[in-house]
Motif scaffolding. Structure first.
Motif, PDB file in Angstrom:
ATOM      1  N   SER A 224       0.839  -1.191   0.000  1.00  0.00           N
ATOM      2  CA  SER A 224       0.000   0.000   0.000  1.00  0.00           C
ATOM      3  C   SER A 224       0.879   1.248   0.000  1.00  0.00           C
ATOM      4  CB  SER A 224      -0.927   0.004   1.226  1.00  0.00           C
ATOM      5  OG  SER A 224      -0.166  -0.102   2.414  1.00  0.00           O
ATOM      6  N   LYS A 225       2.148   1.064   0.437  1.00  0.00           N
ATOM      7  CA  LYS A 225       3.117   2.153   0.419  1.00  0.00           C
ATOM      8  C   LYS A 225       4.516   1.564   0.296  1.00  0.00           C
ATOM      9  CE  LYS A 225       2.975   2.269   5.483  1.00  0.00           C
ATOM     10  NZ  LYS A 225       2.710   3.092   6.684  1.00  0.00           N
ATOM     11  N   LYS A 226       5.475   2.401  -0.027  1.00  0.00           N
ATOM     12  CA  LYS A 226       6.861   1.960  -0.177  1.00  0.00           C
ATOM     13  C   LYS A 226       7.496   1.820   1.197  1.00  0.00           C
ATOM     14  CE  LYS A 226      11.202   3.440  -2.327  1.00  0.00           C
ATOM     15  NZ  LYS A 226      11.854   4.518  -3.122  1.00  0.00           N
ATOM     16  N   ARG A 227       8.067   0.646   1.478  1.00  0.00           N
ATOM     17  CA  ARG A 227       8.693   0.407   2.773  1.00  0.00           C
ATOM     18  C   ARG A 227      10.042  -0.267   2.596  1.00  0.00           C
ATOM     19  NH1 ARG A 227       4.709  -3.211   6.027  1.00  0.00           N
ATOM     20  NH2 ARG A 227       4.544  -4.192   3.980  1.00  0.00           N
ATOM     21  N   GLU A 228      11.005   0.140   3.410  1.00  0.00           N
ATOM     22  CA  GLU A 228      12.311  -0.523   3.406  1.00  0.00           C
ATOM     23  C   GLU A 228      12.321  -1.606   4.474  1.00  0.00           C
ATOM     24  OE1 GLU A 228      16.807   1.010   3.086  1.00  0.00           O
ATOM     25  OE2 GLU A 228      15.990   1.251   5.110  1.00  0.00           O
ATOM     26  N   ILE A 229      12.579  -2.823   4.064  1.00  0.00           N
ATOM     27  CA  ILE A 229      12.659  -3.964   4.980  1.00  0.00           C
ATOM     28  C   ILE A 229      14.130  -4.298   5.206  1.00  0.00           C
ATOM     29  CG2 ILE A 229      11.959  -6.345   5.423  1.00  0.00           C
ATOM     30  CD1 ILE A 229       9.614  -4.421   5.151  1.00  0.00           C
ATOM     31  N   LYS A 230      14.478  -4.527   6.450  1.00  0.00           N
ATOM     32  CA  LYS A 230      15.838  -4.927   6.789  1.00  0.00           C
ATOM     33  C   LYS A 230      15.787  -6.329   7.394  1.00  0.00           C
ATOM     34  CE  LYS A 230      17.595  -0.254   7.631  1.00  0.00           C
ATOM     35  NZ  LYS A 230      18.243   0.643   8.617  1.00  0.00           N
ATOM     36  N   ALA A 231      16.310  -7.294   6.662  1.00  0.00           N
ATOM     37  CA  ALA A 231      16.269  -8.686   7.109  1.00  0.00           C
ATOM     38  C   ALA A 231      17.573  -9.046   7.811  1.00  0.00           C
ATOM     39  CB  ALA A 231      16.036  -9.614   5.918  1.00  0.00           C
ATOM     40  N   PRO A 232      17.509  -9.487   9.065  1.00  0.00           N
ATOM     41  CA  PRO A 232      18.728  -9.878   9.783  1.00  0.00           C
ATOM     42  C   PRO A 232      19.226 -11.251   9.317  1.00  0.00           C
ATOM     43  CG  PRO A 232      16.816 -10.253  11.156  1.00  0.00           C
ATOM     44  CD  PRO A 232      16.307  -9.595   9.899  1.00  0.00           C
ATOM     45  N   GLN A 233      20.450 -11.580   9.675  1.00  0.00           N
ATOM     46  CA  GLN A 233      21.023 -12.875   9.351  1.00  0.00           C
ATOM     47  C   GLN A 233      20.334 -13.970  10.173  1.00  0.00           C
ATOM     48  OE1 GLN A 233      25.299 -12.627   9.887  1.00  0.00           O
ATOM     49  NE2 GLN A 233      25.397 -10.636   8.873  1.00  0.00           N
ATOM     50  N   VAL A 234      20.523 -15.213   9.758  1.00  0.00           N
ATOM     51  CA  VAL A 234      19.866 -16.343  10.426  1.00  0.00           C
ATOM     52  C   VAL A 234      20.236 -16.398  11.902  1.00  0.00           C
ATOM     53  CG1 VAL A 234      19.659 -18.852  10.539  1.00  0.00           C
ATOM     54  CG2 VAL A 234      19.702 -17.721   8.321  1.00  0.00           C
ATOM     55  N   LYS A 235      21.517 -16.249  12.209  1.00  0.00           N
ATOM     56  CA  LYS A 235      21.952 -16.336  13.614  1.00  0.00           C
ATOM     57  C   LYS A 235      21.296 -15.239  14.458  1.00  0.00           C
ATOM     58  CE  LYS A 235      26.173 -13.475  13.578  1.00  0.00           C
ATOM     59  NZ  LYS A 235      25.732 -12.539  14.628  1.00  0.00           N
ATOM     60  N   ASP A 236      21.125 -14.075  13.880  1.00  0.00           N
ATOM     61  CA  ASP A 236      20.516 -12.966  14.615  1.00  0.00           C
ATOM     62  C   ASP A 236      19.016 -13.184  14.789  1.00  0.00           C
ATOM     63  OD1 ASP A 236      22.961 -11.519  14.831  1.00  0.00           O
ATOM     64  OD2 ASP A 236      22.735 -10.922  12.744  1.00  0.00           O
ATOM     65  N   ARG A 237      18.375 -13.713  13.767  1.00  0.00           N
ATOM     66  CA  ARG A 237      16.943 -14.045  13.891  1.00  0.00           C
ATOM     67  C   ARG A 237      16.732 -15.062  15.006  1.00  0.00           C
ATOM     68  NH1 ARG A 237      15.232 -15.860   8.139  1.00  0.00           N
ATOM     69  NH2 ARG A 237      17.264 -15.123   7.405  1.00  0.00           N
ATOM     70  N   LEU A 238      17.652 -16.022  15.082  1.00  0.00           N
ATOM     71  CA  LEU A 238      17.561 -17.043  16.118  1.00  0.00           C
ATOM     72  C   LEU A 238      17.686 -16.407  17.509  1.00  0.00           C
ATOM     73  CD1 LEU A 238      19.304 -20.503  15.895  1.00  0.00           C
ATOM     74  CD2 LEU A 238      19.240 -19.260  18.051  1.00  0.00           C
ATOM     75  N   VAL A 239      18.628 -15.479  17.660  1.00  0.00           N
ATOM     76  CA  VAL A 239      18.810 -14.793  18.949  1.00  0.00           C
ATOM     77  C   VAL A 239      17.579 -13.954  19.285  1.00  0.00           C
ATOM     78  CG1 VAL A 239      20.162 -13.038  20.162  1.00  0.00           C
ATOM     79  CG2 VAL A 239      21.330 -14.789  18.814  1.00  0.00           C
ATOM     80  N   HIS A 240      16.978 -13.315  18.283  1.00  0.00           N
ATOM     81  CA  HIS A 240      15.758 -12.534  18.512  1.00  0.00           C
ATOM     82  C   HIS A 240      14.654 -13.415  19.086  1.00  0.00           C
ATOM     83  CE1 HIS A 240      17.065  -9.535  15.121  1.00  0.00           C
ATOM     84  NE2 HIS A 240      17.876  -9.537  16.164  1.00  0.00           N
ATOM     85  N   HIS A 241      14.483 -14.588  18.490  1.00  0.00           N
ATOM     86  CA  HIS A 241      13.474 -15.528  18.986  1.00  0.00           C
ATOM     87  C   HIS A 241      13.801 -15.981  20.409  1.00  0.00           C
ATOM     88  CE1 HIS A 241      10.594 -16.441  15.757  1.00  0.00           C
ATOM     89  NE2 HIS A 241      11.581 -16.194  14.903  1.00  0.00           N
ATOM     90  N   ALA A 242      15.082 -16.297  20.636  1.00  0.00           N
ATOM     91  CA  ALA A 242      15.499 -16.770  21.965  1.00  0.00           C
ATOM     92  C   ALA A 242      15.191 -15.726  23.034  1.00  0.00           C
ATOM     93  CB  ALA A 242      16.996 -17.103  21.952  1.00  0.00           C
ATOM     94  N   LEU A 243      15.409 -14.460  22.701  1.00  0.00           N
ATOM     95  CA  LEU A 243      15.118 -13.379  23.641  1.00  0.00           C
ATOM     96  C   LEU A 243      13.608 -13.196  23.823  1.00  0.00           C
ATOM     97  CD1 LEU A 243      15.995 -10.877  25.327  1.00  0.00           C
ATOM     98  CD2 LEU A 243      15.919  -9.562  23.188  1.00  0.00           C
ATOM     99  N   CYS A 244      12.880 -13.148  22.719  1.00  0.00           N
ATOM    100  CA  CYS A 244      11.432 -12.895  22.778  1.00  0.00           C
ATOM    101  C   CYS A 244      10.677 -14.007  23.502  1.00  0.00           C
ATOM    102  CB  CYS A 244      10.868 -12.696  21.379  1.00  0.00           C
ATOM    103  SG  CYS A 244      11.308 -11.105  20.656  1.00  0.00           S
ATOM    104  N   ASN A 245      11.213 -15.222  23.454  1.00  0.00           N
ATOM    105  CA  ASN A 245      10.558 -16.328  24.165  1.00  0.00           C
ATOM    106  C   ASN A 245      10.381 -16.013  25.655  1.00  0.00           C
ATOM    107  OD1 ASN A 245      10.408 -17.877  21.854  1.00  0.00           O
ATOM    108  ND2 ASN A 245      12.238 -19.081  22.292  1.00  0.00           N
ATOM    109  N   PHE A 246      11.283 -15.173  26.187  1.00  0.00           N
ATOM    110  CA  PHE A 246      11.243 -14.885  27.626  1.00  0.00           C
ATOM    111  C   PHE A 246      10.727 -13.488  27.960  1.00  0.00           C
ATOM    112  CE2 PHE A 246      13.945 -18.563  27.501  1.00  0.00           C
ATOM    113  CZ  PHE A 246      13.533 -19.274  28.628  1.00  0.00           C
ATOM    114  N   ILE A 247      10.978 -12.514  27.092  1.00  0.00           N
ATOM    115  CA  ILE A 247      10.543 -11.157  27.467  1.00  0.00           C
ATOM    116  C   ILE A 247       9.141 -10.815  26.959  1.00  0.00           C
ATOM    117  CG2 ILE A 247      12.918 -10.337  27.598  1.00  0.00           C
ATOM    118  CD1 ILE A 247      12.368  -8.721  25.015  1.00  0.00           C
ATOM    119  N   THR A 248       8.652 -11.519  25.936  1.00  0.00           N
ATOM    120  CA  THR A 248       7.298 -11.220  25.445  1.00  0.00           C
ATOM    121  C   THR A 248       6.239 -11.375  26.535  1.00  0.00           C
ATOM    122  OG1 THR A 248       7.841 -11.774  23.145  1.00  0.00           O
ATOM    123  CG2 THR A 248       5.516 -11.833  23.766  1.00  0.00           C
TER     124      THR A 248
END
Length: 343
Positions: free
Chosen positions: A81-105
Motif C-alpha cells: 500500500s506504500k513503499k517500505r524498506e525492509i531490513k532482514a537480519p542474518q539467520v543467527k541474529d533471527r535465532l537470537v531474537h526468537h530466543a530473547l522474545c521467548n522470555f521477554i514477550t
C-alpha cells in the motif's frame, strides 16, 4: 498532571535472573525451529542447518560470555500500500531474537492494553474486527477520531525505548543483549526484526495507557500505529486529539500522519483494519480488494479462494463478493490456459 501518568505506571515487578535460560541449548534449538518454519529449503537456512549443532553451540558461547555481536542487515524495498524498506537480519541474529522474545514477550504482554491487537498471541486482525464491531453497537450518533503515526518504526527513540524496557527488566545481562539488538540499527527499529514487533508495542503502550487512564477514553482501539477513538461529543474528541498530540510530541517524540488524521461521524463508516466498518454492517475496503486481486496471480486457486473467503466473510456485500470471486476464477483460468498453451 495527566501527561505524566503513563510514564510512571509500573504494573508488575521487574523481572530478573533469566539470562541463562535465554542461552540454554533447548531454547536456542527451539528458536532455530521457529526461524526454520516454512523456510527450511532457503539457501541461508540450509547453510546454517548443515552445521547446526556447531552453530548453536557457537551462539550459546557468544551469549554466555557476552561476546555476541549483531550482524548486518539485508535491505530491500517492498511496495504494498506504500513503499517500505525492509531490513532482514542474518539467520543467527533471527535465532537470537526468537530466543530473547521467548522470555521477554510474556513480561510485557501482560501489561499491554486489552484493545491493542497487532503481533500478539490470541489477538490479530479478525479478533480486532469482531471486538470493534461489538463496541460500535448503539454508537451510530458518536464521532470518531482516526489517526496513525508518521513513519512510526523510523521515529522510535532508541534511548527512550531502552528506558521503558528497563522498568520491567532488571537482569543486566539480558538488558545488554536488548541494548545490542536495539543499537544494531542506527535510527529507530527495523521492519523485519521479530524484536521490532514487540518493541513497537512496548513503545506505543505508553500512549495506550495515557489514553485509557489519563484521557479516560473507553472506546479506543489500536492496531500497531493505526488507531481510533470514538466519543459522543465532537468537542470532547477534539480535546482528546489535541491532548494526545501533545503527549506524543513531548513524551514519545512522535507525531500524527497529517493525511491520515481526521474526525468524522461514525455514521460515515470507519476505514480500519482493512474494512469499512459501520454500526450495523461491514464493507470491504477498496484498496484491500485491489491489493488482493494483484496477489492472485502468484497463488494457486485454493490459496486465492481461501484468502478471499477469509477476508470477505466479515463483510455484508453479497454482490461484491460474487463479482470478485468471478474475477478470481477468470484470472486463474487465464493463468492455467497460458501454462497449458506453453506446454
Amino acid at each position: 498532571m495527566g501527561l505524566l501518568i503513563c510514564l510512571n505506571l509500573n504494573f508488575m515487578k521487574r523481572k530478573g535472573n533469566f539470562y541463562s535460560q535465554i542461552h540454554s541449548f533447548n531454547n536456542l534449538h527451539h528458536s532455530y525451529l521457529k526461524v526454520r518454519k516454512n523456510k527450511r529449503y532457503k539457501r541461508e537456512i540450509l547453510e546454517f542447518s548443515f552445521n547446526l549443532e556447531e552453530n548453536l553451540f557457537k551462539i550459546q558461547k557468544d551469549l554466555k560470555e557476552e561476546t555476541y555481536i549483531h550482524g548486518g542487515y539485508k535491505k530491500f524495498i517492498v511496495r504494498d500500500s506504500k513503499k517500505r524498506e525492509i531490513k532482514a537480519p542474518q539467520v543467527k541474529d533471527r535465532l537470537v531474537h526468537h530466543a530473547l522474545c521467548n522470555f521477554i514477550t510474556p513480561i510485557f504482554d501482560n501489561t499491554f492494553y486489552h484493545y491493542s491487537y497487532a503481533c500478539r498471541k490470541g489477538k490479530g486482525n479478525h479478533r480486532a474486527v469482531n471486538d470493534f464491531k461489538r463496541k460500535l453497537k448503539n454508537k451510530g450518533d458518536f464521532f470518531c477520531f482516526k489517526a496513525d503515526i508518521s513513519k512510526y518504526f523510523d521515529s522510535i527513540s532508541n534511548s527512550l525505548l531502552f528506558k521503558i524496557i528497563k522498568r520491567k527488566v532488571k537482569d543486566k545481562k539480558a538488558l545488554n543483549l536488548i541494548d545490542t539488538i536495539i543499537k544494531s540499527n542506527e535510527k529507530g527499529i527495523p521492519i523485519g526484526n521479530l524484536t521490532s514487533q514487540l518493541f513497537a508495542n512496548i513503545y506505543l503502550n505508553e500512549m495506550d495507557q495515557f489514553v485509557k487512564r489519563g484521557l479516560k477514553s473507553k472506546c479506543f482501539f489500536r492496531y500497531m500505529d493505526d488507531f481510533v477513538i470514538f466519543k459522543k461529543e465532537k468537542k470532547e474528541l477534539r480535546r482528546t486529539k489535541d491532548k494526545l498530540e501533545i503527549f506524543l510530541n513531548c513524551k514519545l517524540d512522535l507525531k500524527y500522519k497529517e493525511k491520515a488524521t481526521s474526525i468524522f461521524p461514525v455514521l460515515n463508516g470507519i476505514d480500519f483494519l482493512g474494512y469499512v466498518i459501520f454500526e450495523k454492517y461491514t464493507l470491504p475496503r477498496k484498496k484491500t480488494v485491489l491489493k488482493m486481486i494483484k496477489k492472485i496471480k502468484k497463488r494457486t486457486f485454493k490459496e486465492a479462494f481461501n484468502t478471499w473467503r477469509a477476508y470477505a466473510r466479515k463483510t455484508q456485500s453479497y454482490f461484491l463478493k460474487k463479482s470478485i470471486f468471478t474475477k478470481i476464477c477468470f484470472i486463474l483460468f487465464l493463468i492455467i490456459y497460458q501454462k497449458i498453451k506453453l506446454v
